[in-house]
Motif scaffolding. Structure first.
Motif, mmCIF file in Angstrom:
data_model
loop_
_atom_site.group_PDB
_atom_site.id
_atom_site.type_symbol
_atom_site.label_atom_id
_atom_site.label_comp_id
_atom_site.label_asym_id
_atom_site.label_seq_id
_atom_site.Cartn_x
_atom_site.Cartn_y
_atom_site.Cartn_z
ATOM 1 N N ILE A 180 0.861 -1.173 0.000
ATOM 2 C CA ILE A 180 0.000 0.000 0.000
ATOM 3 C C ILE A 180 0.898 1.224 0.000
ATOM 4 N N VAL A 181 0.685 2.094 -0.961
ATOM 5 C CA VAL A 181 1.389 3.373 -0.985
ATOM 6 C C VAL A 181 0.347 4.444 -0.693
ATOM 7 N N SER A 182 0.527 5.164 0.401
ATOM 8 C CA SER A 182 -0.476 6.121 0.862
ATOM 9 C C SER A 182 -0.148 7.534 0.410
ATOM 10 N N PHE A 183 -1.177 8.239 -0.031
ATOM 11 C CA PHE A 183 -1.047 9.637 -0.433
ATOM 12 C C PHE A 183 -1.996 10.465 0.428
ATOM 13 N N SER A 184 -1.439 11.404 1.169
ATOM 14 C CA SER A 184 -2.244 12.254 2.038
ATOM 15 C C SER A 184 -3.013 13.275 1.209
ATOM 16 N N ALA A 185 -3.951 13.956 1.844
ATOM 17 C CA ALA A 185 -4.687 15.026 1.164
ATOM 18 C C ALA A 185 -3.725 16.089 0.649
ATOM 19 N N GLU A 186 -2.668 16.374 1.424
ATOM 20 C CA GLU A 186 -1.671 17.357 0.993
ATOM 21 C C GLU A 186 -0.901 16.869 -0.225
ATOM 22 N N ASP A 187 -0.533 15.571 -0.238
ATOM 23 C CA ASP A 187 0.149 14.992 -1.405
ATOM 24 C C ASP A 187 -0.701 15.155 -2.658
ATOM 25 N N LEU A 188 -1.980 14.851 -2.534
ATOM 26 C CA LEU A 188 -2.873 14.904 -3.687
ATOM 27 C C LEU A 188 -3.043 16.340 -4.184
ATOM 28 N N ALA A 189 -3.116 17.279 -3.253
ATOM 29 C CA ALA A 189 -3.219 18.693 -3.639
ATOM 30 C C ALA A 189 -1.964 19.148 -4.384
ATOM 31 N N ILE A 190 -0.784 18.696 -3.932
ATOM 32 C CA ILE A 190 0.477 19.049 -4.595
ATOM 33 C C ILE A 190 0.484 18.488 -6.020
ATOM 34 N N LEU A 191 0.060 17.250 -6.180
ATOM 35 C CA LEU A 191 0.044 16.632 -7.516
ATOM 36 C C LEU A 191 -0.891 17.382 -8.458
ATOM 37 N N LYS A 192 -2.047 17.790 -7.961
ATOM 38 C CA LYS A 192 -2.994 18.531 -8.804
ATOM 39 C C LYS A 192 -2.400 19.872 -9.233
ATOM 40 N N ARG A 193 -1.753 20.566 -8.297
ATOM 41 C CA ARG A 193 -1.121 21.854 -8.643
ATOM 42 C C ARG A 193 0.011 21.656 -9.641
ATOM 43 N N ARG A 194 0.794 20.603 -9.413
ATOM 44 C CA ARG A 194 1.939 20.352 -10.293
ATOM 45 C C ARG A 194 1.488 20.016 -11.716
ATOM 46 N N LEU A 232 -5.770 8.964 -0.142
ATOM 47 C CA LEU A 232 -6.027 7.753 -0.914
ATOM 48 C C LEU A 232 -4.869 6.775 -0.726
ATOM 49 N N ASN A 233 -5.220 5.498 -0.659
ATOM 50 C CA ASN A 233 -4.237 4.420 -0.655
ATOM 51 C C ASN A 233 -4.177 3.798 -2.042
ATOM 52 N N VAL A 234 -2.984 3.545 -2.502
ATOM 53 C CA VAL A 234 -2.781 2.862 -3.779
ATOM 54 C C VAL A 234 -2.234 1.473 -3.474
ATOM 55 N N ILE A 235 -2.954 0.452 -3.900
ATOM 56 C CA ILE A 235 -2.536 -0.930 -3.679
ATOM 57 C C ILE A 235 -2.067 -1.499 -5.011
ATOM 58 N N LEU A 236 -0.852 -2.002 -5.040
ATOM 59 C CA LEU A 236 -0.329 -2.564 -6.280
ATOM 60 C C LEU A 236 0.689 -3.657 -5.970
#
Length: 453
Positions: free
Chosen positions: A255-269, A431-435
């Protein structure tokens, strides 16, 4: 961003499983005609496993959970009669259909000699937790597998887990959610919340079938490698031997976890170079995961990097599907570029490909794809890429069957290495990413997937 192995300190799990019973509709069902399965359905004859963990309720014993759910399921099967049948091959048409033989949905009970606390953090998937999910009893072929299976496991502390094994052949996530809300209501003495409409003739191919687009999202039947293995199916699997699903020994799942802050950074980037004016969380995370994976694997620069994901097409068809439609109203959006383009390009480039794939899924494109399958047969072309399955909007934590809401809910550890699952966190903040990847590739992926401000 963080990550966690699916393995935990728990290395053994003793679950005493009772022999299953087969639940029939509560009222006589006279319809014995074959149940039509669409061209999209034909590719999805595999079982999706989920589990819901409930803490003990001091005001309501868990002793009656199994009987309550069994009775509710029987009542629901009157409205979902196809779930009591079995898949079979129509040899004349060479396509799968459901035999309304009313063999019943599989229902089983089990006990575990541990408490929920002793299981550890159940939000961290563990392969051992598949013992809480029903497995097809004495199945020797795909045709033997019940389309609906439920297992209720009771823990020493009085808590319980409700595990589901549901065939993707008959519905998508939207249909599953509506079924679960109906089960929740009926289990508590209420009416149906959603009136199911399982008829799917609107998905039949045109006569004659006339594909008008190229469909790189599919591999033709005559193009399939002889050694190909994976989740997606062709009609001839019905009579294939079935030995259960096991995970690949070459891969590890994390599981690779992305915090709300991580997701906001990705959207801005993804929007910082000005090429994109709007980016969803799904778009940003899909582009990021796609790029990180391509960087991690050893692929030639000119190889095709392909990413597919399911698009809900209920409102894209003309006319739109009726409210309450029960079936696979999904289509595979397909993003394609060379490995070098994905590896060296900006995040906005990757996200743009994800968005373009979504824009291509129009009514005309869907109709063309249905006709394409009628002519060529085949499966989604995941051997050259990955398939992202997003569960981020699934209301797992609303499923109160009468004993309170779950402390954790989600998919069991998937042994299907071509799937990447996006899952909401228990706090609903990130969000959690499971792979699954090979160990050395996973190490690289985790490094490339890190989000820095």
């Amino acid at each position: 961003m963080g990550s966690a192995d699916v393995a935990s300190t728990l290395t053994e799990l003793n679950v005493q499983l009772d022999d299953p019973v087969y639940v029939k509709p509560a009222e006589p069902c006279e319809n014995t005609s074959p149940f039509f399965l669409t061209n999209i359905d034909q590719m999805l004859a595999f079982t999706v496993e989920t589990h819901y963990f409930y803490a003990s309720n001091p005001e309501k014993s868990s002793d009656t959970v199994a009987d309550t759910l069994k009775e509710a399921l029987s009542k629901l099967l009157v409205h979902y009669d196809f779930l009591a049948g079995r898949v079979r091959l129509n040899e004349q048409l060479m396509r799968m259909e459901i035999d309304r033989n009313y063999a019943g949905a599989q229902f089983s009970t089990a006990t575990c000699d541990l408490t929920l606390a002793e299981l550890g953090d159940v939000s961290v998937p563990n392969p051992l937790f598949r013992k809480f999910v029903p497995q097809a009893h004495k199945a020797t072929t795909i045709a033997d597998i019940p389309l609906m299976m439920i297992q209720v496991t009771t823990f020493k502390c009085g808590g319980h887990c409700v595990g589901f094994g549901m065939s993707h052949l008959v519905w998508d996530g939207h249909g599953v959610v509506e079924f679960l809300f109906n089960l929740m209501s009926v289990a508590q003495g209420g009416p149906l919340i959603f009136q199911p409409k399982p008829e799917r003739e609107m998905f039949k191919a045109r006569d004659p079938p006339t594909p008008t687009f190229d469909h790189p999202e599919y591999l033709r039947l005559d193009e399939l490698p002889p050694s190909l293995s994976g989740a997606f199916t062709t009609p001839d699997v019905v009579d294939s031997g079935f030995e259960g699903i096991s995970a690949s020994s070459k891969h590890i799942t994390k599981i690779v976890s992305f915090s709300a802050e991580d997701l906001a950074i990705l959207k801005r980037r993804a929007m910082e170079d000005g090429k994109l004016s709007k980016v969803s969380t799904f778009d940003a995370l899909s582009g990021h995961v796609w790029q990180a994976r391509i960087k991690a694997i050893d692929a030639k620069p000119t190889d095709v990097a392909q990413l597919q994901y399911a698009v809900d097409i209920r409102d894209r068809l003309d006319p739109p599907l009726p409210k309450g439609f029960v079936g696979n109203a999904i289509y595979s959006a397909c993003a394609r570029a060379t490995c070098e383009e994905v590896r060296s390009g900006s995040l906005s480039f990757c996200v743009e490909q994800v968005q373009k794939a979504n824009e291509r899924v129009t009514n005309d494109f869907i109709r063309s794809g249905i006709d394409w399958w009628e002519v060529y047969r085949g499966i989604p072309a995941v051997p050259s890429g990955i398939f992202i399955s997003s569960w981020q909007k699934m209301p797992f934590y609303s499923i109160d069957l009468g004993w309170g809401k779950p402390m954790y809910a989600g998919p069991a550890v998937s042994p299907m290495v071509e799937f990447v699952v996006f899952l909401p966190t228990p706090e609903q903040q990130g969000l959690n990413v499971i792979l699954a990847l090979q160990p050395e590739v996973m190490t690289k992926f985790e490094e490339f997937a890190k989000v820095t401000a």
